[in-house]
Every structure is written in C-alpha cells, then in structure tokens.
Design a protein around this motif. Sequence first.
Motif, PDB file in Angstrom:
ATOM      1  N   UNK A 265       0.803  -1.223   0.000  1.00 36.17           N
ATOM      2  CA  UNK A 265       0.000   0.000   0.000  1.00 36.17           C
ATOM      3  C   UNK A 265       0.833   1.269   0.000  1.00 36.17           C
ATOM      4  N   UNK A 266       1.484   1.583   1.123  1.00 31.00           N
ATOM      5  CA  UNK A 266       1.295   0.985   2.454  1.00 31.00           C
ATOM      6  C   UNK A 266       0.219   1.740   3.237  1.00 31.00           C
ATOM      7  N   UNK A 267      -0.240   1.144   4.338  1.00 28.23           N
ATOM      8  CA  UNK A 267      -1.238   1.759   5.206  1.00 28.23           C
ATOM      9  C   UNK A 267      -0.753   1.687   6.653  1.00 28.23           C
ATOM     10  N   UNK A 268      -1.032   2.734   7.407  1.00 26.64           N
ATOM     11  CA  UNK A 268      -0.681   2.715   8.822  1.00 26.64           C
ATOM     12  C   UNK A 268      -1.499   1.642   9.545  1.00 26.64           C
ATOM     13  N   UNK A 269      -0.874   1.035  10.570  1.00 27.33           N
ATOM     14  CA  UNK A 269      -1.478  -0.114  11.225  1.00 27.33           C
ATOM     15  C   UNK A 269      -2.412   0.214  12.374  1.00 27.33           C
ATOM     16  N   UNK A 270      -2.784  -0.832  13.102  1.00 27.40           N
ATOM     17  CA  UNK A 270      -3.869  -0.760  14.075  1.00 27.40           C
ATOM     18  C   UNK A 270      -3.398  -0.923  15.519  1.00 27.40           C
ATOM     19  N   UNK A 271      -2.099  -1.033  15.751  1.00 24.20           N
ATOM     20  CA  UNK A 271      -1.622  -1.080  17.140  1.00 24.20           C
ATOM     21  C   UNK A 271      -1.419   0.353  17.614  1.00 24.20           C
ATOM     22  N   UNK A 272      -2.553   1.013  17.801  1.00 23.91           N
ATOM     23  CA  UNK A 272      -2.577   2.438  18.103  1.00 23.91           C
ATOM     24  C   UNK A 272      -3.892   2.751  18.808  1.00 23.91           C
ATOM     25  N   UNK A 273      -4.050   4.003  19.203  1.00 30.34           N
ATOM     26  CA  UNK A 273      -5.279   4.399  19.890  1.00 30.34           C
ATOM     27  C   UNK A 273      -6.402   4.741  18.919  1.00 30.34           C
ATOM     28  N   UNK A 274      -6.050   5.238  17.726  1.00 30.31           N
ATOM     29  CA  UNK A 274      -7.027   5.511  16.680  1.00 30.31           C
ATOM     30  C   UNK A 274      -6.448   5.048  15.343  1.00 30.31           C
ATOM     31  N   UNK A 275      -7.315   4.808  14.374  1.00 29.44           N
ATOM     32  CA  UNK A 275      -6.858   4.394  13.050  1.00 29.44           C
ATOM     33  C   UNK A 275      -7.790   4.931  11.976  1.00 29.44           C
ATOM     34  N   UNK A 276      -7.193   5.246  10.827  1.00 35.01           N
ATOM     35  CA  UNK A 276      -7.997   5.582   9.634  1.00 35.01           C
ATOM     36  C   UNK A 276      -8.244   4.307   8.860  1.00 35.01           C
ATOM     37  N   UNK A 277      -9.512   4.021   8.576  1.00 36.50           N
ATOM     38  CA  UNK A 277      -9.882   2.836   7.816  1.00 36.50           C
ATOM     39  C   UNK A 277     -10.388   3.285   6.448  1.00 36.50           C
TER      40      UNK A 277
END
Length: 401
Positions: free
Chosen positions: A124-136
């Motif tokens: 992609x790349x896309x930022x991941x989900x081991x975080x407090x918020x995420x863009x989907x």
Amino acid sequence: MKAVVFHGIGDIRLDDVKEPRIESPFDAIVRLTASAICGTDLHMVRGTMAGMKPGTILGHEGVGVVEEIGRGVRNLSVGDRVVIPSTIACGVCVYCRAAYYSQCDRANPRGTGTAFFGGPEETGPFQGLQAEWARVPFANVGLVKLPAGVTDEQAILLSDIFPTGYFGAKLAEIRDGDTVVVYGCGPVGQFAIASAKHLGAGRIFAVDTIPTRLAMARSQGAEIIDFNHEDPVAVLRELTGGSGVDRTVDAVGIDAECAESGPAKTSSDEHETFEKEVATVAPETNPQGHNWHPGHAPSQVLRWAVQAAAKGGSLGIVGVYPQAATTFPIGIAMNKNLTVKMGNCNHRKYIPKLLELVESGVIDPTEVLTQTGPLVSAIEAYKAFDRREPGWTKVELRPAA
C-alpha cells in the motif's frame, strides 16, 4: 496518540504520533478498543518481509468504535462497534466483486498483491492498528458491525486469524470424513483445526514442537506429533495405513524450523539448503531474533506436507511466504496429482459468516487468546511472543486507561 512504530529491523518503539484524519469520502476514524500481535507482524520485525518503511505503525488486527465517517460512508454511524478486516478492499473492483478481497486493485494499485494494515511498501502501504485511533479506508466495506452479544475478546480474533484458519481449511477442500493434518499449532493453526472439525473432518493431526500449543491442539481432539521427537512424515504414513493424509493445511510459512533431534533431525545437506534459502529470502534480519538462526528452515513444512500427502490429496497454504521465496517440491506434488491452493485470506468474505457462528455460540474463539495487556506493554509482549514463551499463543493489546 500512542502507537507501536517500526523504526528498523529489530527496532520497534511505542511512540507519540499524530492522530489520523479523514482523507477520503469513504474513510472512517475508529477508536481502537482492542488490537493484537500476529505472527505476520513478527515478519516485519525480524526482516523476513522486506520493504518496511521506518515510521510505519504496526498491526493489522483491530476492534473499536466509529468516531468519524466520511460523507461516502452510508452504512455506518458514529458510535458503532466494529471489527476491522485486516486486508483492505474497496468492494468495487473486479476482484472484490468476485470476493477476492485480498487482491483488491484499488486498495493496492501497485499490482503486487494484498493491501493490509501495517505492512511493507508493496502492500500500500497503510498505517497499522496497534494504536489508539486508526484511519480505515473504504470503511463502507472494510468495517463489519458487531452485535452486542459479541465481546471485544471474541471479535479481535475475527479480524484476521479465525478467518485465515477457516480459509486454510477451505483451500484444503476438507470434507466429511477426511483425514487432515495441520502444520503449525499457533493461533492460525488452532483455528484451522477448529474449522476442520466444523467442516466434518474425520481425523485431524497437528504437527508442532511447542508443548503448550500441542496441548491446545490435543484439547480440540487433534492427534499430536512433536517434530523434534518423531519424523512427522513417517508417523503420518504409519497412522494412515501407509496412504498419507487427504488434506493438508500449512499454517507455518517461512518461519518453519529444522528438527533438532529425533528421527526427523535435519541433515547437514538439508541445513546447507535451508541456509541458502534464508540468504535469499531474508538477507537482512534481526540479530537478536529468536527464530532466525542456523536451524531455520524456510521450505521445511512444504517438503513435509507434500511428502506426507496421499495421492490425489490437497494442500492449502495460508502460512506467510514473502515474494522472494521460490522453493517448492513440485516434482513430488505433480507425480502425486496433488491440488495446491494458497493465498492471503479474503477476510471480508468470511467474517460475517464466522460472526454468526460466534454469536450463536457454535464456536468461542477466545479459547485461543492467552495473553492480554495494555498498549504500553506492547514492546515486551512482542519480545515474549517472538520467543514463543509457554502460553503465548495469541496476544491482545488494549489502549492504556
């Protein structure tokens, strides 16, 4: 916000990073209430999956609450509890319409395969989900609403590993009465065993060497084989009257290890072959990594799987192999008339069906989840998971209070 961030091979940190924002009409912002560490995340940390950009937030499994939606998202509301499929799909392209969500052309226009959260540049790349918020992105397709009766602990296992294990069983074409072997008793392997039972398998064998994982497989009714004490190919042939197994699931992938002792102990010639594979597949790896040592055997499971398969059998591969991996025992497979299917899971296809099984109580996936902890302990959790410490089959992370 806090997030687990990749800085280099063997170097991940819990950093303060900018909160995500809406970038497209089809985006949603999700407040993560649970995320998880997956074996695939370890590929990036160890260096077995190349192309990771420093600054990438890790993680591709998530459950949370919708905080904001773009104007194009018409099937969700702020406040909805959702599970996030780990592979990203638009729902519009020809692949998505055929339910090959993992090959979405819009999510990954590079044409290099699957787009998923927290992956290397080619994804992609896309930022991941081991975080407090995420863009989907493509949130109208990429978020599945959760019923009130399904907990976060259950839902996090629907984000990736339960669908992947089920996908492996489907790729292997398991039917009523089949004799099945699952290589690898980590979380995906455990769900492959559960899925094989659900699909009607008559006998299930499970191959691993970690005692707690073998014990969990046996608790599901599988006949266990420790490859450091027995030759799995010889045992499988013996226990099937010489014919071999009908259906095989590879839930290990590139991180397979050599047998260290017993009848299956890897020969010096095989060690040399495996070392050449490592040099090709992962020329730069974490020197402190638990698995990347001279006993590593990238193609070991593929060899065992083909050798132990019955003629006319089938093999489903869901263990991760990077694009640099090129070794497969094609000659034996061809001469046995084996059917081989493989790939990244089309999560969005299977999550709704599996969600119904969980909600109805047919399967409780939380029996696989063995460790939970706040996001602030994520780095230590990665280390313990990488070392395969007893009991660390699956790890759930929760944002700090």
